[in-house]
Scaffold this motif. Sequence first.
Motif, PDB file in Angstrom:
ATOM      1  N   GLU A  75       0.483  -1.078  -0.127  1.00 20.90           N
ATOM      2  CA  GLU A  75       0.170   0.305   0.011  1.00 20.90           C
ATOM      3  C   GLU A  75       0.598   1.011  -0.325  1.00 20.90           C
ATOM      4  O   GLU A  75       0.519   2.172  -0.593  1.00 20.90           O
ATOM      5  N   ASP A  76       1.853   1.195   0.678  1.00 19.00           N
ATOM      6  CA  ASP A  76       3.122   2.268   0.916  1.00 19.00           C
ATOM      7  C   ASP A  76       3.457   2.328  -0.648  1.00 19.00           C
ATOM      8  O   ASP A  76       3.267   4.037  -0.531  1.00 19.00           O
ATOM      9  N   LEU A  77       3.787   1.885  -1.227  1.00 16.05           N
ATOM     10  CA  LEU A  77       4.401   1.607  -2.092  1.00 16.05           C
ATOM     11  C   LEU A  77       3.829   2.325  -3.171  1.00 16.05           C
ATOM     12  O   LEU A  77       3.828   3.177  -3.846  1.00 16.05           O
ATOM     13  N   THR A  78       2.022   1.868  -3.875  1.00 14.36           N
ATOM     14  CA  THR A  78       1.605   1.848  -4.372  1.00 14.36           C
ATOM     15  C   THR A  78       0.991   3.862  -4.440  1.00 14.36           C
ATOM     16  O   THR A  78       1.012   4.725  -5.092  1.00 14.36           O
ATOM     17  N   ASN A  79       0.779   4.043  -2.999  1.00 14.75           N
ATOM     18  CA  ASN A  79       0.652   5.170  -3.163  1.00 14.75           C
ATOM     19  C   ASN A  79       1.891   5.797  -3.060  1.00 14.75           C
ATOM     20  O   ASN A  79       1.752   7.121  -3.400  1.00 14.75           O
ATOM     21  N   VAL A  80       2.901   5.609  -2.808  1.00 15.24           N
ATOM     22  CA  VAL A  80       3.946   6.942  -3.758  1.00 15.24           C
ATOM     23  C   VAL A  80       4.443   7.238  -5.047  1.00 15.24           C
ATOM     24  O   VAL A  80       4.565   7.968  -5.189  1.00 15.24           O
ATOM     25  N   LEU A  81       4.196   5.522  -5.734  1.00 14.58           N
ATOM     26  CA  LEU A  81       4.018   5.676  -6.979  1.00 14.58           C
ATOM     27  C   LEU A  81       3.149   6.326  -8.162  1.00 14.58           C
ATOM     28  O   LEU A  81       3.111   6.791  -9.656  1.00 14.58           O
ATOM     29  N   SER A  82       2.189   6.570  -6.752  1.00 13.09           N
ATOM     30  CA  SER A  82       1.109   7.428  -7.832  1.00 13.09           C
ATOM     31  C   SER A  82       1.293   9.066  -7.857  1.00 13.09           C
ATOM     32  O   SER A  82       1.155   8.826  -8.973  1.00 13.09           O
TER      33      SER A  82
END
Length: 627
Positions: A407-414
């Motif tokens: 979840e943290d990686l997805t939020n940052v990559l957005s």
Amino acid sequence: MIFPIVYNLVIIILRTCFTTIALSYLPLWFTLDYISDLMYMLDMVITAHTGYLDQGILIKDLTLLRKRYLGSKCFLRDLASLLPTDLLYFVCGTQTPLVRINRFLRFPRLSEALDRMETRTSYPNTFRLSKLMIYIFVLIHWNACLYFALSSQIGFGSDEWVYPNITEEFASMRRQYFHCFWFSSKILTTVGDIPLPNTEEEFLFMIADLLIAVLVFASVVGNVGNVVSSLRDRDNIFFPNHELVKAYLRSHQVSKELQQRINNWYQHLHINKKIIRENEILEQLPIHLRTEIAVSVHLPILSKVTIFQNCEKSLLEELVLKLTPQVFSPGEYVCRKGDVGHEMYIIKEGKLAVVADDGITEFAVLGAGNFFGEISILNIKGNKLGNRRTANIRSTGYSDLFSLSKEDLTNVLSEFPAAKRHLEEKGKQILIKMGMLENTQDGEEKEEEKLETKIKRLEDTLDILQTKLARLMMELESSNCKMQARVEQLEWEAAALNNQLRGAEEEDGGGAQGRGEGVGGVAEWEREEAEGEEEEGSDAKIKKQEQREDGNEVIKEGDGESTKSTKEHIERLVEGDGFGQKDPDNQEKKNEDDGEKKQEKGDDRPGKGDGAEIEPDSKTEEKSGKR
């Protein structure tokens, strides 16, 4: 500035009360006195060049710095502490060091220096205890000097309370100071047997010392309590509360084996100073400072991950804030084969083994700097592994790991689309080398077909909705036309009715005048005329009703027709109404003609006159108006 201030606080009172010590080391005292004065001067120069904040801006202009310092109270105090009072030695003698008492004016600088050191030291609790001990030492030292001076004034050995007679045993300078310091310590700490005072001076001294002892005791207890509380708070922040966990385990009767594992885990954290609550510790800092700390601590570890190499620095700075430290005990599984992967792991310290399903066979050993699970947090199309773990990984000993959740990686990559594509490409390359990437062409063709089908379905739905909308618009237009026609019809009928009422009023006025002149003996003939008019009116009313029904059928059949057919229907209604409602002018003309005919036929009738001819006509008009 600590040394010269503490020197003056200790030595001036010592030389004043212990004259033997003052005279024995006179050259040493003079040397130290002037060294401390030189340090006082140096401190004034440094203070005059020390910057200050003005509206958040550090001022470094020497002119402004000097102006500010020279105009402050601090400069006056510093200047007074350096006045050359040593010249009074020529008047009072060298055995009176009290002439340097103005050096005590620098004492506020001691507190300021200690406070600054406390904020800069890495061990603030230890420094607080040291500062407290310095204050207590100076206080006991002053009390010892005053006790010796009071004993000298009362008389050495005059009673048990004062200092004993200066004989061979108590004559040495060290014995004099140590005895007075020990006696003062007993008074201020209220520990040990203290001889009872005998004179008024002794009583007053004891009262003052006991009051000071209460203050000292309260200060010591308060400061030590604060230090202990700070240490406990630090432990609670750095490490989980072990006592609460143990109480929970006891209340739920957890097995002894599991309790022992938890105790060992806590013991490992405390002994090796492992911190697992970094975010809570640093949450009071601004975000940019937290980022810099995380970058300096964790960025080298994150840079070792293959998929994150050559990525933007801003992306890595965002990710290091998301890393969560975790500690695994010996024999504990980090992940098992077939589990859904929600995070990746980076090994900071320790060793982990890749084992078979039996838990005995070891395929590989991972050490510090290795990582695993990075593919599971990237949604790569065609990944045969999916999000499932493909191996069992177990901690050999105590292992320190950093985890990064999906979840943290997805939020940052957005916020970093280019980096997202870059990471997906790297992940695909890794899967191709592992042979775990499916051929995605067929899947892409199927997705295109599905997309075309969806588009066609949407187009058909749109056409149906447009048809329904057109039908609704036509129905709305037809309803509007009907309403307009009905309104026009009602307006025309209202106008016709007004005209008829107006004509009836005029005829009523003429008929009343005629009836005054005529004869009222022809009632039978009038009834016949009235019956004939009623029959004629009934026929006209029937025709009008038929025409209205025909008009209603025309209106009902016109739901989808244009406005032109509606206007034709209105004309038909108007023509049809002509049969049921007569125009007042035509009606009046017809009445005149009927009167002439009646006169020709009935001139020989008795009592027939103008009034008798007008009366039936007026009644006919009234009935016609009512219809």
